[in-house]
Motif scaffolding. Sequence first.
Motif, PDB file in Angstrom:
ATOM      1  N   GLU A 330       0.800  -1.222   0.000  1.00 40.98           N
ATOM      2  CA  GLU A 330       0.000   0.000   0.000  1.00 40.98           C
ATOM      3  C   GLU A 330       0.837   1.278   0.000  1.00 40.98           C
ATOM      4  O   GLU A 330       0.360   2.327  -0.426  1.00 40.98           O
ATOM      5  N   SER A 339      -1.105   2.863  -2.795  1.00 41.81           N
ATOM      6  CA  SER A 339      -2.056   2.144  -3.651  1.00 41.81           C
ATOM      7  C   SER A 339      -3.200   1.555  -2.834  1.00 41.81           C
ATOM      8  O   SER A 339      -2.981   0.950  -1.790  1.00 41.81           O
ATOM      9  N   GLY A 340      -4.397   1.738  -3.346  1.00 40.97           N
ATOM     10  CA  GLY A 340      -5.579   1.147  -2.732  1.00 40.97           C
ATOM     11  C   GLY A 340      -6.233   0.171  -3.680  1.00 40.97           C
ATOM     12  O   GLY A 340      -5.766  -0.078  -4.799  1.00 40.97           O
ATOM     13  N   ASN A 395      -1.400  -1.473   5.181  1.00 39.80           N
ATOM     14  CA  ASN A 395      -2.360  -0.417   4.833  1.00 39.80           C
ATOM     15  C   ASN A 395      -2.319   0.741   5.818  1.00 39.80           C
ATOM     16  O   ASN A 395      -2.775   1.847   5.498  1.00 39.80           O
ATOM     17  N   ARG A 398      -0.791   3.899   4.489  1.00 35.67           N
ATOM     18  CA  ARG A 398      -1.517   4.644   3.463  1.00 35.67           C
ATOM     19  C   ARG A 398      -2.664   5.452   4.054  1.00 35.67           C
ATOM     20  O   ARG A 398      -2.886   6.600   3.679  1.00 35.67           O
ATOM     21  N   GLY A 477      -7.025  -1.859   1.123  1.00 35.14           N
ATOM     22  CA  GLY A 477      -5.643  -1.791   0.670  1.00 35.14           C
ATOM     23  C   GLY A 477      -5.388  -2.564  -0.599  1.00 35.14           C
ATOM     24  O   GLY A 477      -6.096  -3.522  -0.925  1.00 35.14           O
ATOM     25  N   SER A 478      -4.356  -2.189  -1.333  1.00 39.42           N
ATOM     26  CA  SER A 478      -4.098  -2.767  -2.654  1.00 39.42           C
ATOM     27  C   SER A 478      -3.704  -4.239  -2.603  1.00 39.42           C
ATOM     28  O   SER A 478      -3.933  -4.970  -3.559  1.00 39.42           O
TER      29      SER A 478
END
Length: 729
Positions: A330, A339-340, A395, A398, A477-478
Amino acid sequence: MSSLRFKVVEEASSRKAVPVDIPAERPETFYGKAVFNAQKMFEYLPKKVYDALSHAIENKEPISREVADAVAAGMKKWAIDNGARHYTHWFHPLTDGTAEKHDSFINHDGKGGVVEEFDGKQLVQQEPDASSFPNGGIRNTFEARGYSAWDISSPAFILGETLCIPTIFISYTGESLDYKTPLLRALNAVDKAATAVARYFDPEVKHVHSYLGWEQEYFLVDEALYAARPDLVLTGRTLLGHESAKNQQLEDHYFGAIPNRVAAFMLDLEIEAHKLGIPAKTRHNEVAPNQFELAPIFEEVNLANDHNLLLMSLMAKVARKHNFRVLLHEKPFAGINGSGKHNNWSLGTDKGVLLFAPGKTVKQNLQFLTFVTNVMVAVQEHNALLKASIMSATNQHRLGANEAPPAIISIFTGSQLAKILEKIETSTNEELSDLSKKEKYSVGLSQIPDLQIDTTDRNRTSPFAFTGNRFEFRAVGSMANCAAAMFVLNAAIADQLNKFKAAVDARVEKGEDLDIALLNEIRENIIKSKAIHFDGNGYSDEWKEEAARRGLDCETSAPKIFDAYLKENSIEMFKRTGVLSEVELKARNEVKWEMFTKKIQIESRVLGDLAINHIIPVATRYQSMLVDNVVKLKSLFEGVKGADIVAPDLETIEKISKHMVAIKHKTQEMINARKVANKIEDEREKAIAYHDTVQPKMDEIRYHIDKLELLVDNEMWPLPKYRELLFIR
């Protein structure tokens, strides 16, 4: 001079786009080629078996052993016809990834040879080792048995030369050890609850489906540069590195022209995804350099989640062919966007009606308001739990940054819907009524029939935003398994819809007209959910203060956020919906705390190694060069002139010394904090100790290393820098 760094940078700079083997036919001709979908089932199964399996999938019913044997025979023939040599049960353990154990089709033929066999028992059930996966204490090491069981609602597929069968994963004693099991339970719960409420408006509704459209953000870095960064290899993110002079501040990367190498990778990925039935549709540059996004067409939640997990695995494989590495962490780089994986979620009936879409009739809009306001109540009641569902060691970096929602759950509706909700709340039924010959009762709000989907603006600071005909859960989260958020959300909605129906039915039993009863309960929902409704700037300090006053969960410590799973209202909600037992919840939290600790522990060890064995030696060598230069200059120049000449070098030497001393001291303090934390037996307390005492030291160490990067000779710096990592050439 760091010859390795310059070698890998030069190698990365010389990369050219790898040619892609583009099929001559159009996507519709090879889409789903590697999937045992309805078309393949119809072709390879007897008509009676096909009908029985289709009926079971549609109505979520079990199949007989006879049907399973027939399906296995047809599936095996299809798989072998397409080059498969092995089969595996493909499941989602509590690692956030996927797992598989491959078995070949062969068996003894009794004559010294082999024959390829595959029956219903092998299709329906396998026995992986349950003690070797995270289980939160449900299974002892010596109690190894666990079971994977076929999920008939998600089609089998071929990956490489292996037939992959999507399954759930449970312990010998029946507890869930995966993400798919509670997801399927939650989807069944919301189906029943939402169907019961939807029948107020259409008695013919048989099922309500939950839909998901994820948006997968990711970074690409050149493989050579990746290999020269131990922190990327071992943790997925850069634990040190000064920001590049140019990063995303010009906003020129977002939706910009896709670099040739990246476009070739994207096309290759898209082709492979389409073969596996993943409906990849949208691709573009994201905000940060080297950041991109892929989004599919919406699908039913369970299938969409399987496809997302499969895609993440596929991305890694395809990237290697193009000399890239995919970063799904993330926050792989400091100072730029993380990044999500935005989860666009909606509910729809088997009649094709989206329940979060405004309509053109009174009944349609009453239905729309019913479901939207029930979501708002559920999200308010379980805002801490929903935050816990998306929280992780990765995450946490982020959330709260200026590219992601804050760690406070709120709902954005947009001004148009907000005005409608306020009107209903503050008006009497008589003021809202609009009696006419065609309608017995109307909410009478003329703006509702005119409300078109997507007329709401988008609020990127909102973690849970209404976007016209769906809700966008932006905080996921990604690298997460979408099921973690989706089973919590769907379970919470199911529980609230059950409460809503009971309240409406009670009103009707007392003599209220159904529409009046619905409107009265909608008004109650609006009042109950006022705290969660926020259309302003989620980044502001004022909102944090306001959210606390409203009673929303404002905790920012990941280990403490996980406590929400074990709150009484969470335990009771999961029990009522049948999604997770208290034993399963406690076990999952043990896993979450343990995984948090291990990830921070790994990062701490990697950073300590980089600091002491990579950075300090290089800084020392450079400092020695400066000292030697000062001595030589002083021998050439005497007095004031000599002092002036060597002053800048002396200043740099002093700065380097201060940073090196700080790095050594902070690293030892970090190691000591880790040793203390490691002695704590309770997993929750250990995770809190890592969060409170180890992580802050990592930030302090990084600060001094990043300052050294600006002081030490560029040729000597041992690791690829941000300016080299972030711009694909």
